[in-house]
Design a protein around this motif. Structure first.
Motif, PDB file in Angstrom:
ATOM      1  N   ALA A 212       2.027  -5.599   4.685  1.00 18.45           N
ATOM      2  CA  ALA A 212       2.496  -4.219   4.776  1.00 18.45           C
ATOM      3  C   ALA A 212       2.915  -3.741   3.394  1.00 18.45           C
ATOM      4  N   SER A 213       2.914  -2.450   3.221  1.00 14.79           N
ATOM      5  CA  SER A 213       3.388  -1.861   1.981  1.00 14.79           C
ATOM      6  C   SER A 213       4.870  -2.179   1.808  1.00 14.79           C
ATOM      7  N   GLU A 298       4.588   1.642  10.875  1.00 15.73           N
ATOM      8  CA  GLU A 298       3.421   2.315  10.313  1.00 15.73           C
ATOM      9  C   GLU A 298       3.023   1.711   8.971  1.00 15.73           C
ATOM     10  N   ASN A 299       2.947   0.380   8.958  1.00 12.27           N
ATOM     11  CA  ASN A 299       2.500  -0.387   7.795  1.00 12.27           C
ATOM     12  C   ASN A 299       3.420  -0.253   6.587  1.00 12.27           C
ATOM     13  N   GLN A 300       4.671   0.123   6.809  1.00 12.24           N
ATOM     14  CA  GLN A 300       5.621   0.271   5.716  1.00 12.24           C
ATOM     15  C   GLN A 300       6.869  -0.549   6.022  1.00 12.24           C
TER      16      GLN A 300
END
Length: 397
Positions: A212-213, A298-300
């Motif tokens: 993830a970021s 959300e990928n963060q």
């Protein structure tokens, strides 16, 4: 005669079984160098130093002297230990590295990777009359020193002098060349008598955290550079020198950095000097704390779940093992999580035959050197590895 060198050497007790040498992974000629300096034989002392350690400009700055020579000096029991790193640095500044070499012996060696272990091996080989070619995926020499040590901790222009000396000895360098991609391993094996892999330990351990970021490996983070990016909640997981470098860089880049380490501060593998420097710069150290989970939306990265630890019985590492404290979970906001929890070599990228092997390499005339042979260690251990591989190559002809 440099009076400062003589003053340092005069304090040496001349131990019959010098602990400073016993705890030097490079097997540096500490007692011999100091004995020669006592006699006023400065140039001979420099030659003895270079014979054991071709790169004193690296070891004097990058070794963990507190766990090696200085930390085991008998003088240090009742007063200040002998400052051998200062001796190394001063001799290096006064006397150039020896560049005399034997006549060409007709043998050629390809060194894959231009990190400390292969640089030292190249120096030994070139002076013994071998033809040496370096193949390096980066655009300069140094390996992890080039890509993994921040500029505030080490002046990388020092590497230029090493490269110039190797060029003067006849080495050739092929930069931005990845073996297995740009050049096949078999091509090297057909072109050279021996091939040595000194590719380091660059495959990062990301544990079971999601991709993830905001979640990044320690080496990858160090490669990002030093551009500023203000963030409020930056955590580094790990206790080695990579973790400390990441934390000190993060403090500069983001304004905040907290190290989470599952054991106590005294068990941290990083050097005491690096730990002290990080704390002095404002890095927060949280020992006996680990990360149980990362919260990703959300990928963060949004947060982390930490656990308190206590120390139990001694494990195979010789240290007391960390044990979770039940009910100690805590959820914290997090903007970035840097995982500096170990690395290993990635041989499969070099050649599929190397994807899995036990004790011996499945390819003839191929050798391992440095971190990819024994795991990520230190500059002194890299030089010791180079000595061992050089001796093995010499015996192979």
């Amino acid at each position: 005669m440099n009076q400062n060198l003589r003053a340092i050497a005069s304090r040496c007790l001349g131990c019959k079984a010098p602990r400073c040498e016993a705890f030097c992974p490079a097997a540096n000629a500490i007692s011999s160098v100091l004995a020669l300096l006592k006699l006023g034989k400065e140039e001979e002392a420099a030659n003895a130093l270079y014979h054991a350690n071709p790169f004193p400009e690296l070891t004097s700055l990058l070794c963990d002297h507190g766990r090696q020579c200085r930390g085991h000096c008998i003088r240090g029991i009742s007063s200040a230990p002998i400052d051998f790193p200062a001796v190394e640095a001063r001799l290096r500044s006064l006397y150039p590295r020896p560049l005399e070499k034997k006549a060409d012996n007709g043998h050629s060696i390809a060194l894959v990777g231009a990190g400390p272990s292969n640089l030292a091996l190249g120096y030994f080989l070139l002076r013994a009359g071998y033809r040496v070619a370096f193949y390096e995926s980066e655009n300069g020499i140094g390996g992890a020193i080039l890509t993994g040590i921040p500029s505030f901790r080490f002046d990388k222009s020092i590497l230029n002098g090493i490269q110039e000396d190797l060029l003067a000895l006849g080495a050739s360098f092929h930069f931005e060349t990845t073996i297995g991609k740009d050049v096949l391993l078999d091509t090297l094996l057909s072109s050279f008598d021996r091939v040595v892999l000194g590719i380091g330990a660059q495959k990062e351990n990301l544990l079971s955290f999601p991709k993830a970021s905001g979640i990044v490996g320690g080496l990858s983070y160090l490669r990002e550079g030093e551009q500023e990016e203000p963030l409020d909640h930056v955590y580094i997981m790990g206790g080695g020198n990579v973790a400390l470098d990441c934390a000190r860089l993060a403090k500069r880049r983001h304004g905040h950095a907290t190290i989470l380490y599952r054991r106590g501060e005294s068990e941290m593998p990083a050097s005491a000097d690096e730990i002290a420097a990080a704390k002095a710069e404002g890095v927060v150290l949280c020992p006996l704390t680990t990360i149980k989970d990362a919260i990703v939306l959300e990928n963060q990265l949004e947060g982390i779940v930490t656990l308190k630890m206590t120390l139990g019985e001694v494990d195979e590492s010789g240290r007391r093992s960390p044990v979770e404290v039940p009910g100690s979970e805590e959820t914290l906001p997090a903007d970035k999580l840097i995982l500096a929890v170990g690395e290993k070599p990635d041989f499969a990228k070099i050649d599929t035959r190397l994807a899995s092997f036990a004790d011996s390499l499945p390819v003839e005339r191929l050798y391992l050197n440095g971190d990819c042979a024994y795991g990520a260690k230190n500059i002194a251990r890299a030089i010791r590895s180079a000595k061992n591989v050089f001796a093995t190559i010499e015996k192979s002809f």
